[in-house]
Structures are given as structure tokens and as C-alpha cells.
Design a protein around this motif. Sequence first.
Motif, PDB file in Angstrom:
ATOM      1  N   VAL A 288       0.846  -1.198   0.000  1.00  0.00           N
ATOM      2  CA  VAL A 288       0.000   0.000   0.000  1.00  0.00           C
ATOM      3  C   VAL A 288       0.877   1.243   0.000  1.00  0.00           C
ATOM      4  CG1 VAL A 288      -1.759   1.288   1.267  1.00  0.00           C
ATOM      5  CG2 VAL A 288      -1.844  -1.225   1.188  1.00  0.00           C
ATOM      6  N   GLU A 289       0.649   2.106  -1.010  1.00  0.00           N
ATOM      7  CA  GLU A 289       1.460   3.326  -1.154  1.00  0.00           C
ATOM      8  C   GLU A 289       0.696   4.568  -0.714  1.00  0.00           C
ATOM      9  OE1 GLU A 289       4.551   3.318  -2.064  1.00  0.00           O
ATOM     10  OE2 GLU A 289       4.787   1.267  -2.845  1.00  0.00           O
ATOM     11  N   ALA A 290      -0.604   4.577  -0.960  1.00  0.00           N
ATOM     12  CA  ALA A 290      -1.401   5.764  -0.617  1.00  0.00           C
ATOM     13  C   ALA A 290      -2.858   5.364  -0.415  1.00  0.00           C
ATOM     14  CB  ALA A 290      -1.296   6.797  -1.728  1.00  0.00           C
ATOM     15  N   ILE A 291      -3.547   6.162   0.373  1.00  0.00           N
ATOM     16  CA  ILE A 291      -4.962   5.920   0.662  1.00  0.00           C
ATOM     17  C   ILE A 291      -5.707   7.234   0.437  1.00  0.00           C
ATOM     18  CG2 ILE A 291      -6.617   5.424   2.539  1.00  0.00           C
ATOM     19  CD1 ILE A 291      -5.068   2.978   1.961  1.00  0.00           C
ATOM     20  N   GLU A 292      -6.845   7.164  -0.284  1.00  0.00           N
ATOM     21  CA  GLU A 292      -7.698   8.345  -0.421  1.00  0.00           C
ATOM     22  C   GLU A 292      -9.089   7.994   0.074  1.00  0.00           C
ATOM     23  OE1 GLU A 292      -5.926  10.736  -4.304  1.00  0.00           O
ATOM     24  OE2 GLU A 292      -7.522   9.281  -4.599  1.00  0.00           O
ATOM     25  N   ARG A 293      -9.523   8.668   1.125  1.00  0.00           N
ATOM     26  CA  ARG A 293     -10.892   8.449   1.619  1.00  0.00           C
ATOM     27  C   ARG A 293     -11.769   9.563   1.064  1.00  0.00           C
ATOM     28  NH1 ARG A 293      -7.738   6.758   5.849  1.00  0.00           N
ATOM     29  NH2 ARG A 293      -8.201   4.641   6.604  1.00  0.00           N
ATOM     30  N   ALA A 296     -17.934   7.905   0.965  1.00  0.00           N
ATOM     31  CA  ALA A 296     -18.630   6.623   0.880  1.00  0.00           C
ATOM     32  C   ALA A 296     -17.692   5.487   0.483  1.00  0.00           C
ATOM     33  CB  ALA A 296     -19.769   6.720  -0.129  1.00  0.00           C
ATOM     34  N   GLU A 297     -16.538   5.838  -0.051  1.00  0.00           N
ATOM     35  CA  GLU A 297     -15.608   4.800  -0.488  1.00  0.00           C
ATOM     36  C   GLU A 297     -14.170   5.260  -0.325  1.00  0.00           C
ATOM     37  OE1 GLU A 297     -16.697   4.169  -4.536  1.00  0.00           O
ATOM     38  OE2 GLU A 297     -16.089   6.176  -5.129  1.00  0.00           O
ATOM     39  N   THR A 298     -13.262   4.299  -0.495  1.00  0.00           N
ATOM     40  CA  THR A 298     -11.844   4.585  -0.303  1.00  0.00           C
ATOM     41  C   THR A 298     -11.052   4.031  -1.485  1.00  0.00           C
ATOM     42  OG1 THR A 298     -12.093   4.510   2.092  1.00  0.00           O
ATOM     43  CG2 THR A 298      -9.866   4.179   1.242  1.00  0.00           C
ATOM     44  N   PHE A 299     -10.074   4.815  -1.957  1.00  0.00           N
ATOM     45  CA  PHE A 299      -9.192   4.352  -3.024  1.00  0.00           C
ATOM     46  C   PHE A 299      -7.861   3.946  -2.401  1.00  0.00           C
ATOM     47  CE2 PHE A 299     -11.546   7.920  -5.397  1.00  0.00           C
ATOM     48  CZ  PHE A 299     -12.615   7.078  -5.688  1.00  0.00           C
ATOM     49  N   VAL A 300      -7.461   2.734  -2.672  1.00  0.00           N
ATOM     50  CA  VAL A 300      -6.188   2.224  -2.160  1.00  0.00           C
ATOM     51  C   VAL A 300      -5.221   2.112  -3.336  1.00  0.00           C
ATOM     52  CG1 VAL A 300      -5.045   0.282  -1.009  1.00  0.00           C
ATOM     53  CG2 VAL A 300      -7.408   0.892  -0.386  1.00  0.00           C
ATOM     54  N   TYR A 301      -4.096   2.813  -3.251  1.00  0.00           N
ATOM     55  CA  TYR A 301      -3.072   2.733  -4.298  1.00  0.00           C
ATOM     56  C   TYR A 301      -1.980   1.794  -3.830  1.00  0.00           C
ATOM     57  CZ  TYR A 301      -5.247   6.906  -6.278  1.00  0.00           C
ATOM     58  OH  TYR A 301      -6.140   7.798  -6.830  1.00  0.00           O
ATOM     59  N   GLY A 302      -1.717   0.761  -4.628  1.00  0.00           N
ATOM     60  CA  GLY A 302      -0.686  -0.192  -4.253  1.00  0.00           C
ATOM     61  C   GLY A 302       0.341  -0.347  -5.351  1.00  0.00           C
ATOM     62  N   SER A 303       1.552  -0.772  -4.974  1.00  0.00           N
ATOM     63  CA  SER A 303       2.556  -1.059  -5.999  1.00  0.00           C
ATOM     64  C   SER A 303       2.767  -2.559  -6.076  1.00  0.00           C
ATOM     65  CB  SER A 303       3.873  -0.345  -5.682  1.00  0.00           C
ATOM     66  OG  SER A 303       4.342  -0.766  -4.422  1.00  0.00           O
ATOM     67  N   ILE A 335      -0.696   2.477   5.258  1.00  0.00           N
ATOM     68  CA  ILE A 335       0.348   2.710   4.254  1.00  0.00           C
ATOM     69  C   ILE A 335       1.574   1.875   4.622  1.00  0.00           C
ATOM     70  CG2 ILE A 335       1.959   4.459   3.370  1.00  0.00           C
ATOM     71  CD1 ILE A 335      -0.449   6.410   3.556  1.00  0.00           C
ATOM     72  N   GLY A 336       2.135   1.212   3.620  1.00  0.00           N
ATOM     73  CA  GLY A 336       3.286   0.337   3.853  1.00  0.00           C
ATOM     74  C   GLY A 336       2.887  -1.118   4.081  1.00  0.00           C
TER      75      GLY A 336
END
Length: 361
Positions: A288-293, A296-303, A335-336
Amino acid sequence: MANVTLRNVRKTYTGGFEAIKGVNVDVADGQFCVLVGPSGCGKSTLLRMVAGLETVTGGEIDIGGRVVNQIEPADRDIAMVFQNYALYPHMSVYNNMAYGLRNRGMAEAEIKTRVEEAARVLELSAMLERKPRQLSGGQRQRVAMGRAIVRQPKVFLFDEPLSNLDAKLRIAMRVEIRKLQRRLNTTSIYVTHDQLEAMTLADVLVVMNGGQVEQVGNPLAIYEKPATTFVASFIGAPPMNLMSTRPEEIKSQLGGAAGEAGIVGIRPEDFAITDQTPAGGVALPLTVEAIERVGAETFVYGSREQEDQRVAATPGELPPGEVIVRIPGTEAPAIGQKIRVAAVRAKLHLFSGDGRKRIEA
Ligand SMILES: Nc1ncnc2c1ncn2[C@@H]1O[C@H](COP(=O)(O)OP(=O)(O)O)[C@@H](O)[C@H]1O
Ligand SMILES: [Mg+2]
């Protein structure tokens, strides 16, 4: 009312630049057609050709069964609404709407009827004596629409009419335009670079790229079955994850289904965080590199562990090796953290290695 048909329409600008490379589109009577695509793909050029504001280099434009290539704009029975409204600053709202009708020599009584009816529909009745500078952006946009409505044209043409409005007003006006079009039942062609606007307005969606049509169809059908990786990443936000099927981690899951060097696409909402590996689906280890809340939902950015090999880059696409996962609610990994995400077979989109062809498995 009228249908609009474009047959192999081409445009080469003076200097030799080919802006439109043979476009075929069929808009049925009363339909709302949206041309969507990135800036510079030729949307305005195409619309302006329908309006008669640009000459046609090749092919035919047919409005209501009549080829209009050589017909003057004023005789095409169309009305156009522009992004910058183009209102006359020194004229009242009433006169702005009446101007075009007076130019055509229409009787004042008929003009009054039409302007007052349009003002009523657009909720501008109380503002007919105001000048444009005394109006908000949304009200000015409605005057521009009113000027088109009073003409009672066969076809409305809109070129990014909401781009100058703030986000909230844009959504409100989007709904208004759709309601109005349904009521008037006038064939419309609407240009936008905003895929959400396009998805929500269109009966027929035309996705354009580099002067050509990538895909035409019902917006949800296009969302569900994008024909190319360009369409896959352009329609939908956040964009679809696109990965080469070559790396071992994916190939092992897909088996031979995608061929040797295909591209697999997975929409962010079709991934789940899970340790399971669905049969025939795809499972990926991610950091997990970044999280955007966003509420109603959450975006998880992963590498991904493995570097992506894919070739064709398309706009809106995520950088190689980055995966975005869309999960409901606000609970998310840290994150991480190392996670595993998976998508079932039915949610995979497969494309040829060059991204130009969808493969149905
Ligand atoms: N009058 C012109 N002469 C030469 N090239 C033009 C002219 N108008 C537009 N173009 C070029 O044609 C392409 C399509 O432009 P346009 O239709 O305005 O795109 P869009 O509306 O999709 O942003 C762009 O590359 C643009 O630079
Ligand atoms: Mg444009």
C-alpha cells in the motif's frame, strides 16, 4: 426533428493536418449523442462541421435526410451552444434571446411568445430585463441555451457548454440539460472531455481518439465491454487497471486464455482485498502506497512487486506497476502494509497486446 448521419467524414486543415480521419456516426431522431475524448482529439472540429462552421474535406453530413456539406450554417436548421456563451453584453436577456429571430424577420408577437416560453422553461422569467453582467455563470449559460431553444431547431449542438461552471453547478446544469432535451425531444450532439458528463447524458456515446472513433454505443455497454484499452482507461474514474499478462504472477492465473502477450484490465471496484484466489481470476500481492478516503468509499493505491512490461500507454492510465483498488466505506489498510487483492474471472477484461482489440474469453 431530424436524424444526423456522418458518413466517412474527414477534415484536413490548411497546412495538411488531418484532424478527422473518417468518422461514421448515426444519431437517430430525438437521441442525445455525446462525443467524448481527450483534448485535441477532434470533437469541436467534428461538431463545427455539422454546424457548417468548418468545411468538410471528405465524406457526407446528412441532417434529416439531406446532405448539408454545401449548405450555409443558417440554412441547416441547427442551433449551437458554446462554452463561452457568446452573449451580447450590451443587450438584455430578452434581446439576447430575440436577436436571432429578429434577424430572420420573425414577427415581434411570435418572438415574444417564444422568448417568454423559453424563459419560463429555463426559470429566467424574472431576469428578462437584466444584462449578462448582472447574471451568475449558470444563469448566463441558461440564456445561451434559451437562445438556442427559441430557434426551435431540428438539432442542438453543444460544445463543452458547462466547462466554465464550478463543479456543483455543472452537475445541476447537466441534469437540467438532460431534462430539457427529454422534454423537447430534439436531436442533440454534445461535446465534452468529461467522461462522467458523457456517461450520464448520452443515449449514444461516441468515444474519440486522435481524429477517429474508438467505440460507439450505449454508455453502460461501453463501460462493461470497452473495445480497446484506450476506451477502457478513458471511461471510468478512477481508471481501469491495465497490466501485461506476461508477468508470471498474472499469467499463472489466466492460463493461456489471454494469449502470450495480452493486456488484462480490471476496474478498481472489481478488486477485493482477500487472501483467496478465485478460480481463473487474478490475485496480486501489493504494497500500500497511498490511501484516499472520499466519504462513501476509499481508493487504495498499491505497488506491485513485479515491473509491468506493457507497451501501449493511453491517457488516464496508471503508471506501470501501480494498481488502484476501490473499496466501500472508510476502513482501509495502513500505508506500507502488504496486502493481496483479487478479481474473479468474470470481471477481467482481456485485450490484444497492442490494446486495439478486445478478446472475449
Ligand atoms: N483551424 C485549425 N487549423 C489547424 N489545426 C487545427 C485548427 N483547429 C483545430 N486544429 C487542430 O485539430 C485538432 C483537433 O482540434 P479540436 O477539434 O479543437 O479538438 P477538441 O475539441 O477535441 O479538443 C487539434 O490538434 C487542433 O490543434
Ligand atoms: Mg473542443
